[in-house]
Design an enzyme around this catalytic site. Structure first.
Site, PDB file in Angstrom:
ATOM      1  CG  HIS A 138      -0.515  -0.002   2.513  1.00 16.94           C
ATOM      2  ND1 HIS A 138      -0.300  -1.140   3.242  1.00 16.94           N
ATOM      3  CD2 HIS A 138      -0.165   1.017   3.320  1.00 16.94           C
ATOM      4  CE1 HIS A 138       0.142  -0.826   4.433  1.00 16.94           C
ATOM      5  NE2 HIS A 138       0.244   0.486   4.511  1.00 16.94           N
ATOM      6  CB  CYS A 196     -32.498  -3.288  -6.608  1.00 15.10           C
ATOM      7  SG  CYS A 196     -32.481  -1.520  -6.367  1.00 15.10           S
TER       8      CYS A 196
HETATM    9  C1  PCO Z   1     -27.721  -1.491  -5.677  1.00 12.68           C
HETATM   10  N1  PCO Z   1     -26.965  -0.617  -6.277  1.00 12.68           N
HETATM   11  C2  PCO Z   1     -26.854  -0.092  -7.483  1.00 12.68           C
HETATM   12  C3  PCO Z   1     -25.569   0.623  -7.667  1.00 12.68           C
HETATM   13  C4  PCO Z   1     -25.626   1.866  -8.427  1.00 12.68           C
HETATM   14  N2  PCO Z   1     -26.106   1.637  -9.758  1.00 12.68           N
HETATM   15  C5  PCO Z   1     -25.416   2.001 -10.862  1.00 12.68           C
HETATM   16  C6  PCO Z   1     -26.079   1.671 -12.186  1.00 12.68           C
HETATM   17  C7  PCO Z   1     -25.518   0.403 -12.855  1.00 12.68           C
HETATM   18  C8  PCO Z   1     -26.246   0.141 -14.181  1.00 12.68           C
HETATM   19  O1  PCO Z   1     -26.136   1.249 -15.041  1.00 12.68           O
HETATM   20  C9  PCO Z   1     -25.710  -0.840 -11.982  1.00 12.68           C
HETATM   21  C10 PCO Z   1     -24.038   0.570 -13.161  1.00 12.68           C
HETATM   22  O2  PCO Z   1     -27.455   1.573 -12.018  1.00 12.68           O
HETATM   23  O3  PCO Z   1     -24.361   2.559 -10.814  1.00 12.68           O
HETATM   24  O4  PCO Z   1     -27.660  -0.174  -8.364  1.00 12.68           O
HETATM   25  C11 PCO Z   1     -28.923  -1.720  -5.352  1.00 12.68           C
HETATM   26  S1  PCO Z   1     -30.302  -1.132  -5.999  1.00 12.68           S
END
Ligand code: PCO
Length: 200
Positions: A85, A170
């Protein structure tokens, strides 16, 4: 010769970019991010254990060396051996954590250092920049802890590339999605060029 003129024949040094991913679904975009930065600088990558759930190693450019927690102590046997690190923070001109998960944000704000990435941040020389691009569910983003932790890391001198609103992994729709890799790249590059940390 004018003092500001550079008449040396040496090739301009490429910026040394330390790119890190922590455990959010948005780490699926880490390969894309490494590709963006590799066209401009020398890239090394740091991954947390949880980020590896979402990273497809085949999307990472071959030139990028990837460091994980297992590498931290495997090369250390005795006093005088290098500590990873410390070596990485000496090597880097800049650290970019994208995605920054809610958990890693909380750890950094609390000063914890229990893996390679958080040890690098805890041992960081703050005359060099750190950028973070958080990614998390909307309710995690809206949780009062987030604002407290962001205030604390802002005081340390860490720069924020804010998340955006969209449909999340989600299915929820709201703020918390990581900024697009192209925006993260252009934000960092502009900063480095404007602060003359790299030649244009
Ligand atoms: C979890 N978290 C997420 C993380 C944030 N989401 C994103 C975008 C992605 C698709 O374009 C997943 C990269 O939505 O950065 O969704 C629980 S809901």
């Amino acid at each position: 010769m004018m003092a500001s003129e550079d008449k040396s024949f040496a090739a301009p040094k490429k910026p040394r970019i330390l790119l890190a991913a922590s455990g959010s679904v948005a780490a699926m975009k880490f390969g894309n991010l490494c590709n963006c930065f590799s066209e401009w600088g020398e890239v090394r990558a740091v991954v947390t254990k949880s980020s590896l759930h979402f990273i497809d190693r085949t999307t990472l450019p071959k030139s990028v060396v990837v460091y994980s927690d297992d590498d931290e102590w495997s090369s250390w046997k005795r006093i005088g051996d290098s500590v990873l690190h410390i070596e990485l923070r000496r090597w880097a001109d800049i650290l970019i954590i994208a995605p920054l998960s809610a958990n890693t944000l909380a750890k950094i704000a609390g000063g914890l250092c229990d893996n390679l990435l958080t040890c690098i941040v805890r041992a960081w020389d703050y005359s060099k920049p750190i950028f973070v691009a958080p990614a998390m569910n909307t309710l995690m983003w809206n949780n009062p802890f987030t604002e407290r932790h962001l205030l604390t890391i802002d005081e340390l001198g860490i720069s924020l590339i804010p998340p955006v609103s969209k449909r999340l992994a989600c299915g929820d729709i709201g703020n918390g999605a990581m900024a697009e890799p192209s925006l993260i790249f252009s934000t960092v590059r502009l900063y480095m060029e404007q602060s003359k940390l790299v030649s244009q």
